[in-house]
Design a protein around this motif. Structure first.
Motif, PDB file in Angstrom:
ATOM      1  N   LEU A   1      12.369  -0.916  11.083  1.00 28.37           N
ATOM      2  CA  LEU A   1      12.203  -1.564   9.807  1.00 28.37           C
ATOM      3  C   LEU A   1      12.988  -2.590  10.977  1.00 28.37           C
ATOM      4  CD1 LEU A   1      12.338   0.955   8.296  1.00 28.37           C
ATOM      5  CD2 LEU A   1      11.483  -0.436   6.051  1.00 28.37           C
ATOM      6  N   LYS A   2      12.380  -3.897  10.546  1.00 27.47           N
ATOM      7  CA  LYS A   2      13.302  -4.938  11.181  1.00 27.47           C
ATOM      8  C   LYS A   2      13.472  -5.527   9.382  1.00 27.47           C
ATOM      9  CE  LYS A   2      12.297  -5.797  15.496  1.00 27.47           C
ATOM     10  NZ  LYS A   2      11.098  -7.192  16.976  1.00 27.47           N
ATOM     11  N   ILE A   3      14.695  -6.307   9.407  1.00 28.33           N
ATOM     12  CA  ILE A   3      15.921  -6.218   8.420  1.00 28.33           C
ATOM     13  C   ILE A   3      16.530  -7.569   8.802  1.00 28.33           C
ATOM     14  CG2 ILE A   3      17.530  -6.214   6.369  1.00 28.33           C
ATOM     15  CD1 ILE A   3      17.044  -2.991   7.738  1.00 28.33           C
ATOM     16  N   GLU A   4      15.617  -8.839   7.768  1.00 27.65           N
ATOM     17  CA  GLU A   4      16.307  -9.936   8.124  1.00 27.65           C
ATOM     18  C   GLU A   4      17.251 -10.588   6.433  1.00 27.65           C
ATOM     19  OE1 GLU A   4      15.257 -15.062   8.890  1.00 27.65           O
ATOM     20  OE2 GLU A   4      13.851 -13.218   9.680  1.00 27.65           O
TER      21      GLU A   4
ATOM     22  N   ASN B   1       1.422   3.839   5.368  1.00 26.62           N
ATOM     23  CA  ASN B   1       0.260   3.154   4.484  1.00 26.62           C
ATOM     24  C   ASN B   1       1.486   3.410   3.062  1.00 26.62           C
ATOM     25  OD1 ASN B   1      -1.752   2.945   2.504  1.00 26.62           O
ATOM     26  ND2 ASN B   1      -2.665   4.743   3.452  1.00 26.62           N
ATOM     27  N   MET B   2       1.727   2.876   2.851  1.00 25.65           N
ATOM     28  CA  MET B   2       2.116   2.365   1.312  1.00 25.65           C
ATOM     29  C   MET B   2       2.068   1.606   0.715  1.00 25.65           C
ATOM     30  SD  MET B   2       6.870   3.703   0.984  1.00 25.65           S
ATOM     31  CE  MET B   2       7.205   2.396   1.182  1.00 25.65           C
ATOM     32  N   ASN B   3       2.059   1.776  -0.942  1.00 27.58           N
ATOM     33  CA  ASN B   3       2.140   0.244  -1.701  1.00 27.58           C
ATOM     34  C   ASN B   3       3.103  -0.335  -1.615  1.00 27.58           C
ATOM     35  OD1 ASN B   3      -0.284   1.377  -3.089  1.00 27.58           O
ATOM     36  ND2 ASN B   3       0.968   3.370  -3.702  1.00 27.58           N
ATOM     37  N   GLY B   4       3.088  -1.135  -1.950  1.00 27.41           N
ATOM     38  CA  GLY B   4       3.999  -2.478  -1.524  1.00 27.41           C
ATOM     39  C   GLY B   4       4.986  -2.914  -0.193  1.00 27.41           C
ATOM     40  N   VAL B   5       3.792  -2.397   0.915  1.00 30.68           N
ATOM     41  CA  VAL B   5       3.885  -2.294   2.370  1.00 30.68           C
ATOM     42  C   VAL B   5       2.342  -3.174   2.819  1.00 30.68           C
ATOM     43  CG1 VAL B   5       4.273  -1.557   4.189  1.00 30.68           C
ATOM     44  CG2 VAL B   5       5.489  -0.656   2.103  1.00 30.68           C
ATOM     45  N   ASN B   6       2.335  -4.623   3.532  1.00 36.30           N
ATOM     46  CA  ASN B   6       1.257  -4.778   3.706  1.00 36.30           C
ATOM     47  C   ASN B   6       0.757  -4.225   4.885  1.00 36.30           C
ATOM     48  OD1 ASN B   6      -0.710  -6.285   5.429  1.00 36.30           O
ATOM     49  ND2 ASN B   6       0.361  -8.415   3.814  1.00 36.30           N
ATOM     50  N   SER B   7      -0.770  -4.149   4.899  1.00 35.36           N
ATOM     51  CA  SER B   7      -1.221  -3.060   5.750  1.00 35.36           C
ATOM     52  C   SER B   7      -2.068  -3.856   6.939  1.00 35.36           C
ATOM     53  CB  SER B   7      -2.130  -2.256   5.455  1.00 35.36           C
ATOM     54  OG  SER B   7      -3.161  -3.710   5.088  1.00 35.36           O
ATOM     55  N   SER B   8      -1.611  -5.099   6.681  1.00 34.31           N
ATOM     56  CA  SER B   8      -1.934  -5.594   8.456  1.00 34.31           C
ATOM     57  C   SER B   8      -0.585  -6.123   9.263  1.00 34.31           C
ATOM     58  CB  SER B   8      -2.488  -6.840   8.154  1.00 34.31           C
ATOM     59  OG  SER B   8      -1.766  -7.788   7.460  1.00 34.31           O
ATOM     60  N   ASN B   9       0.444  -6.252   9.043  1.00 34.44           N
ATOM     61  CA  ASN B   9       2.152  -6.312   9.406  1.00 34.44           C
ATOM     62  C   ASN B   9       2.842  -6.110   9.261  1.00 34.44           C
ATOM     63  OD1 ASN B   9       1.920  -8.039   6.837  1.00 34.44           O
ATOM     64  ND2 ASN B   9       1.835  -9.815   7.293  1.00 34.44           N
ATOM     65  N   GLY B  10       2.762  -5.039   7.903  1.00 35.89           N
ATOM     66  CA  GLY B  10       3.626  -4.274   7.490  1.00 35.89           C
ATOM     67  C   GLY B  10       5.134  -4.866   6.757  1.00 35.89           C
ATOM     68  N   VAL B  11       4.931  -5.958   6.489  1.00 39.60           N
ATOM     69  CA  VAL B  11       5.813  -6.982   5.576  1.00 39.60           C
ATOM     70  C   VAL B  11       5.525  -6.197   4.032  1.00 39.60           C
ATOM     71  CG1 VAL B  11       6.461  -9.198   4.476  1.00 39.60           C
ATOM     72  CG2 VAL B  11       5.568  -8.871   6.634  1.00 39.60           C
ATOM     73  N   VAL B  12       6.728  -6.140   3.471  1.00 39.49           N
ATOM     74  CA  VAL B  12       7.580  -5.599   2.427  1.00 39.49           C
ATOM     75  C   VAL B  12       7.208  -6.304   1.192  1.00 39.49           C
ATOM     76  CG1 VAL B  12       9.429  -4.149   1.049  1.00 39.49           C
ATOM     77  CG2 VAL B  12       8.768  -3.584   3.664  1.00 39.49           C
TER      78      VAL B  12
ATOM     79  N   PRO C   1      -1.532   6.214   9.421  1.00 35.93           N
ATOM     80  CA  PRO C   1      -2.200   6.125  10.550  1.00 35.93           C
ATOM     81  C   PRO C   1      -1.093   7.205  10.861  1.00 35.93           C
ATOM     82  CG  PRO C   1      -1.337   3.955   9.855  1.00 35.93           C
ATOM     83  CD  PRO C   1      -0.582   5.419   8.596  1.00 35.93           C
ATOM     84  N   PRO C   2      -2.209   7.383  12.778  1.00 39.78           N
ATOM     85  CA  PRO C   2      -1.594   7.830  13.158  1.00 39.78           C
ATOM     86  C   PRO C   2      -0.017   7.977  14.316  1.00 39.78           C
ATOM     87  CG  PRO C   2      -4.199   7.408  14.332  1.00 39.78           C
ATOM     88  CD  PRO C   2      -3.280   6.331  13.496  1.00 39.78           C
ATOM     89  N   GLU C   3       0.938   9.035  14.237  1.00 41.03           N
ATOM     90  CA  GLU C   3       2.093   8.876  14.582  1.00 41.03           C
ATOM     91  C   GLU C   3       2.983   7.808  15.659  1.00 41.03           C
ATOM     92  OE1 GLU C   3       5.841  12.203  13.787  1.00 41.03           O
ATOM     93  OE2 GLU C   3       4.242  12.463  13.956  1.00 41.03           O
ATOM     94  N   GLY C   4       3.702   6.843  15.016  1.00 36.07           N
ATOM     95  CA  GLY C   4       3.721   6.665  16.758  1.00 36.07           C
ATOM     96  C   GLY C   4       3.484   4.705  16.827  1.00 36.07           C
ATOM     97  N   GLN C   5       2.761   4.341  16.181  1.00 39.12           N
ATOM     98  CA  GLN C   5       1.584   3.439  16.246  1.00 39.12           C
ATOM     99  C   GLN C   5       2.674   1.879  15.525  1.00 39.12           C
ATOM    100  OE1 GLN C   5      -2.866   3.688  14.971  1.00 39.12           O
ATOM    101  NE2 GLN C   5      -3.502   4.189  15.982  1.00 39.12           N
ATOM    102  N   CYS C   6       2.381   1.220  16.187  1.00 42.22           N
ATOM    103  CA  CYS C   6       3.178  -0.026  15.723  1.00 42.22           C
ATOM    104  C   CYS C   6       2.711  -1.600  15.042  1.00 42.22           C
ATOM    105  CB  CYS C   6       4.424  -0.616  16.199  1.00 42.22           C
ATOM    106  SG  CYS C   6       5.760   0.888  17.110  1.00 42.22           S
ATOM    107  N   TYR C   7       2.772  -2.088  14.659  1.00 39.50           N
ATOM    108  CA  TYR C   7       1.784  -3.335  14.031  1.00 39.50           C
ATOM    109  C   TYR C   7       2.292  -4.149  15.326  1.00 39.50           C
ATOM    110  CZ  TYR C   7       2.203  -1.414   9.349  1.00 39.50           C
ATOM    111  OH  TYR C   7       1.896  -1.328   8.236  1.00 39.50           O
ATOM    112  N   SER C   8       1.281  -5.026  15.139  1.00 41.83           N
ATOM    113  CA  SER C   8       1.622  -6.154  16.349  1.00 41.83           C
ATOM    114  C   SER C   8       2.053  -7.095  17.084  1.00 41.83           C
ATOM    115  CB  SER C   8       0.317  -6.675  17.029  1.00 41.83           C
ATOM    116  OG  SER C   8      -0.203  -7.163  15.702  1.00 41.83           O
ATOM    117  N   ASN C   9       3.050  -7.550  15.714  1.00 43.42           N
ATOM    118  CA  ASN C   9       3.133  -8.217  15.915  1.00 43.42           C
ATOM    119  C   ASN C   9       5.192  -8.268  15.130  1.00 43.42           C
ATOM    120  OD1 ASN C   9       3.334  -7.492  12.944  1.00 43.42           O
ATOM    121  ND2 ASN C   9       3.202  -9.983  12.084  1.00 43.42           N
TER     122      ASN C   9
END
Length: 371
Positions: free
Chosen positions: A291-294, A313-324, A363-371
């Motif tokens: 994760l990244k935290i600011e 894939n988790m409720n409360g997490v944006n599926s396109s960019n991973g933003v909580v 999603p398959p293990e190890g995949q990361c969001y593009s941004n």
């Protein structure tokens, strides 16, 4: 997550799985009754003697200070007053931390006399509101007797010329003594929610003495922050984040979450990385999530911005960019400045074990969001 103290005798709001480990027992707990029973008649007599002698010396010294006052020394006197209050606050935190952390009530002399009240206070935080003036302030009066006696001796033996030169210093010392003497009384007021005089509430609101909301933070488990109990000066943002960085570097906890700076050269302590190991018996088991935290300029008064780097894939997490989504995560939605990066990561891991998340296809293990 553990909530703060909302009023006398109230328990903090806890999630069911935290109740056992974070419960605040109150006056009926056996440990609280046992510690309260250690308050002996001999201790009571010592406190009475200290209070009477202390306030007699305070009255004697304040009269002499008023007689020596000069308008031209006002700036130095004001500086001394502020410095005395701040030093008293620091010393109160140091003593509070020491009594909470080291030793036991079994230690000779200091155990029952000084450590006992601190240990009782964490089992029964509202006990201090049931103490009268003597029990509340007796120990602090004992600690300030020596400097008060020394000041009274100076007023009796030094010439007026020498005392005039020492005047700003003596004002600093006297202010330090006054705030130290009344530290427990100020602490008691921070736990009193009804019937406080308006002038006390005014001083609390302006941070001249310890505010009630400020001190609640210390009573959130594990009671490791906000030890200062005189004025409760706010801890600067970077000091707080440096504490979190040190904790992350030590690897405190069971290793299921970790955190650290994204760039060791980041002097603003803004960008952090986090790691969560998926909990067993869930679809996330044995997966490692980055994760990244600011932490913005208003942290810890405002919550951090959190984003998953590893796809999840988790409720409360944006599926396109991973933003909580802070509205979907309780610790972010109901953020308190006692919370930390560790608390956020632990909450996300806890949510992985919830019924609505633990069996979601991933999603398959190890995949990361593009941004």
């Amino acid at each position: 997550m553990a909530g703060a103290e909302d009023g006398p005798g109230q328990q903090p709001e806890l999630e069911d799985d935290e109740a056992a480990s974070c419960r605040r027992w109150g006056a009926q707990h056996a440990g609280a009754r046992e510690l309260a029973a250690l308050y002996s008649p001999g201790k009571r007599f010592q406190e009475w003697c200290c209070v009477v002698l202390c306030f007699s010396l305070i009255a004697h010294n304040v009269v002499h200070l008023l007689l020596l006052a000069r308008w031209e020394q006002t700036p130095l006197v004001m500086l001394g007053v502020v410095a005395g209050a701040l030093l008293a606050d620091f010393l109160s935190g140091l003593v509070h931390w020491g009594a909470d952390t080291w030793g036991s009530v079994e230690l000779p002399i200091v155990g029952k006399a000084f450590i006992r009240p601190f240990r009782e206070h964490h089992i029964d935080p509202t006990a201090i509101t049931r103490h009268d003036f003597i029990e509340t302030n007796g120990d602090n009066c004992l600690l300030t007797l020596l400097p008060l006696l020394n000041m009274a001796y100076k007023f009796r033996t030094r010439s007026p010329e020498v005392l005039e030169q020492l005047y700003p210093w003596e004002c600093f010392v006297f202010c330090l003594i006054i705030f130290s003497t009344f530290t427990n009384q100020i602490h008691k007021w921070s736990h009193t929610y009804f019937g406080l005089p308006r002038w006390v509430i005014f001083l609390q609101d302006w941070h001249v003495i310890l505010p009630r909301k400020h001190h609640r933070i210390h009573h959130v488990s594990p009671h490791e922050t906000y030890f200062c109990i005189t004025t409760g000066v706010k801890v600067p943002r970077n000091f707080r984040l440096l504490e979190e960085l040190e904790e992350g570097q030590k690897g405190v906890g069971d290793g299921t979450v970790s955190w650290g700076l994204e760039d060791d050269e980041d002097m603003t302590l803004t960008r952090w990385t986090g790691m969560v190991i998926g909990p067993p018996r869930t679809i996330y088991e044995n997966r490692i999530y980055s994760l990244k935290i600011e932490c913005g300029p208003k942290y810890p008064e405002a919550p951090p911005f959190v984003r998953f780097v590893t796809k999840i894939n988790m409720n409360g997490v944006n599926s396109s960019n991973g933003v909580v989504d802070p509205r979907a995560i309780s610790v972010l939605a109901k953020w308190q400045n006692s919370y930390s990066i560790k608390v956020v990561l632990q909450e996300l891991r806890r949510l992985m074990m919830s019924k609505e998340n633990m069996k979601l296809p991933q999603p398959p293990e190890g995949q990361c969001y593009s941004n």
